[in-house]
Design a protein around this motif. Structure first.
Motif, short mmCIF file in Angstrom:
data_model
loop_
_atom_site.label_atom_id
_atom_site.label_comp_id
_atom_site.label_asym_id
_atom_site.label_seq_id
_atom_site.Cartn_x
_atom_site.Cartn_y
_atom_site.Cartn_z
N ASP A 1 0.88 -1.16 0.00
CA ASP A 1 0.00 0.00 0.00
C ASP A 1 0.92 1.22 0.00
OD1 ASP A 1 -1.79 2.01 0.60
OD2 ASP A 1 -2.50 1.12 2.48
N VAL A 2 1.01 1.91 -1.15
CA VAL A 2 2.08 2.87 -1.38
C VAL A 2 1.62 4.31 -1.09
CG1 VAL A 2 3.81 3.71 -2.99
CG2 VAL A 2 3.01 1.34 -3.16
N GLU B 1 3.20 7.33 -9.26
CA GLU B 1 4.48 6.92 -9.87
C GLU B 1 5.29 6.04 -8.93
OE1 GLU B 1 7.67 10.05 -10.01
OE2 GLU B 1 5.96 11.35 -9.56
N PHE B 2 5.16 6.27 -7.63
CA PHE B 2 5.86 5.42 -6.67
C PHE B 2 5.28 4.00 -6.70
CE2 PHE B 2 6.10 9.60 -4.15
CZ PHE B 2 7.25 9.99 -4.80
N ALA B 3 3.96 3.91 -6.72
CA ALA B 3 3.31 2.60 -6.77
C ALA B 3 3.72 1.85 -8.04
CB ALA B 3 1.79 2.78 -6.73
N GLU B 4 3.74 2.56 -9.15
CA GLU B 4 4.10 1.93 -10.42
C GLU B 4 5.53 1.40 -10.38
OE1 GLU B 4 3.95 3.03 -15.19
OE2 GLU B 4 4.17 4.65 -13.71
N ILE C 1 7.33 0.46 -7.72
CA ILE C 1 7.42 -0.70 -6.84
C ILE C 1 6.80 -1.92 -7.50
CG2 ILE C 1 6.54 -1.66 -4.66
CD1 ILE C 1 6.94 1.17 -3.46
N ARG C 2 5.67 -1.73 -8.17
CA ARG C 2 5.01 -2.86 -8.85
C ARG C 2 5.91 -3.47 -9.92
NH1 ARG C 2 1.20 -3.77 -13.28
NH2 ARG C 2 -0.47 -5.17 -12.59
N SER C 3 6.53 -2.62 -10.72
CA SER C 3 7.32 -3.14 -11.84
C SER C 3 8.68 -3.66 -11.42
CB SER C 3 7.48 -2.04 -12.91
OG SER C 3 8.22 -0.94 -12.40
N LYS C 4 9.31 -3.03 -10.42
CA LYS C 4 10.68 -3.39 -10.07
C LYS C 4 10.78 -4.40 -8.93
CE LYS C 4 12.60 0.94 -11.80
NZ LYS C 4 13.38 2.17 -11.50
N ALA C 5 9.77 -4.44 -8.05
CA ALA C 5 9.80 -5.39 -6.94
C ALA C 5 8.95 -6.62 -7.23
CB ALA C 5 9.33 -4.72 -5.64
N GLY C 6 8.14 -6.57 -8.27
CA GLY C 6 7.34 -7.73 -8.64
C GLY C 6 6.28 -8.09 -7.63
N ALA D 1 -2.58 2.08 -5.10
CA ALA D 1 -2.24 3.49 -5.23
C ALA D 1 -3.22 4.31 -4.40
CB ALA D 1 -2.29 3.93 -6.69
N VAL D 2 -2.70 5.38 -3.79
CA VAL D 2 -3.53 6.23 -2.94
C VAL D 2 -3.00 7.66 -3.02
CG1 VAL D 2 -2.13 5.86 -0.87
CG2 VAL D 2 -4.55 6.41 -0.62
#
Length: 355
Positions: free
Chosen positions: A260-261, A281-284, A286-291, A296-297
């Motif tokens: 929950d970003v 952009e932070f959520a995106e 983390i989703r792409s790089k941490a898998g 998003a909030v």
């Protein structure tokens, strides 16, 4: 069907949609117990069509409350009082979630509408604790937790998670954001420890990872576990996005299902320029790089905006906060605007928008 109203499954839990309620403190508990206010507040959000309703930051110890009026789940009696609320949430078709928290150095404060700020011990406050004896801005410095006390935190959080399960919650979220205790361990701005819980990235993340492992052990395998992170402190030399990505990957390995970003809250020197979807952009990243799946909030208020975030693959779910205080039926209205049809309580059917 829109992305926002497509059901979403984590482990064995299916959410009827991806419009979720973010935790929002109500400062209306009595000795940590929920009240009628919580039943009506959380119940109305479930009735309004949300897929997941996460209750406010709920303290794992009395000392960990943000204020004397905050929710708690440090004893069995509190857990019993939550059952009527979780039963009602689930009866409306939503999933019931709880955020487990410890405020650390930001504890012992007043209600926002009564003058938010530290409450002295002489006036009903208490000695706060923290990762280090560093105050939040000019607030009183906390007592630094001993190494043994930090090592006890996993069992404290695990016990709270077990009570949460008994209380009927189906999702648990660990609060490691907004400058509260677990965030205080993560950030070098608030963690100056010299033991195994401080120093480098491995040391500063150790408390969160140990707590996560302990909670995952008692939390059922079929039930999702979330962690809320502040992706950045918005202060030079503080916790940042790259560290958030790295710890998110470690959390995924421990069985966390979603991050929950959010951002900020640790240091009053932060400089934030909030705008629509300013944390997406932070959520995106983390989703792409941490898998790992993310929610998003932050200033996501329009149905089309929420839909675009999901359609673009920037997040897996949308958490809503202030907009739901203004409009608890936001999900029902959003479904209408996006051309979807979602279930309404039969008592409210006559209030549907014309097709």
């Amino acid at each position: 069907m829109s992305e926002l109203f497509t059901p979403y499954t984590l482990r064995a839990t299916t959410f009827r949609n991806r419009a979720w309620v973010a935790p929002m403190c109500q400062y209306s508990s009595v000795d940590g117990h929920p009240t009628d206010w919580h039943l009506v507040h959380l119940g109305s959000l479930a009735r309004g069509g949300a897929g997941l309703v996460i209750s406010e930051a709920t303290a794992v110890t009395a000392q960990g409350r943000i204020s004397p009026f905050d929710a708690g789940i440090w004893n069995d009696e509190q857990a019993v009082d939550y059952r009527r609320i979780t039963d009602f949430i689930k009866a409306q078709g939503a999933v019931a979630g709880i955020q487990l928290a410890h405020a650390g150095r930001k504890a012992s404060t007043g209600r926002p509408w009564q003058g938010h700020g530290p409450i002295p011990v002489a006036e009903g406050g208490w000695q706060t604790v923290g990762a280090s004896a560093l105050g939040f801005g000019d607030w009183p410095a906390p007592r630094e937790l001993s190494t043994d006390e930090v090592a006890e935190l996993p069992s404290i959080f695990a016990a709270a998670a077990s009570r949460s399960l008994e209380a009927g919650f189906e999702v648990a979220e660990l609060h490691a954001a907004h400058g509260y205790l677990l965030h205080q361990f993560l950030s070098p701005l608030s963690n100056r420890r010299s033991d195994r819980y401080g120093g480098d990235f491995a040391g500063r993340t150790r408390a969160l990872l140990e707590i996560t492992a302990a909670v995952r052990e008692v939390w059922p395998a079929d039930n999702p576990l979330f962690v809320r992170l502040s992706a950045t402190d918005w202060v030079e030399g503080g916790w940042d996005l790259e560290q958030s990505i790295a710890v998110s990957a470690r959390l995924a390995d421990l069985g966390v299902d979603l991050i929950d970003v959010s951002s900020g809250g640790l240091d009053p020197r932060q400089r934030i320029a909030p705008g629509p979807g300013y944390q997406v952009e932070f959520a995106e990243a983390i989703r792409s790089k941490a898998g790992i799946a993310v929610a998003a909030v932050g200033l996501i208020t329009a149905p089309a905006q929420a839909e675009q975030i999901l359609a673009d693959g920037q997040a897996d779910a949308i958490e809503l906060a202030r907009v739901l205080l203004r409009d608890p039926s936001w999900p029902q209205r959003a479904a209408h605007e996006l051309g979807d049809s979602i279930a309404w309580p039969p008592q409210y059917e006559r209030g549907r928008w014309p097709s």
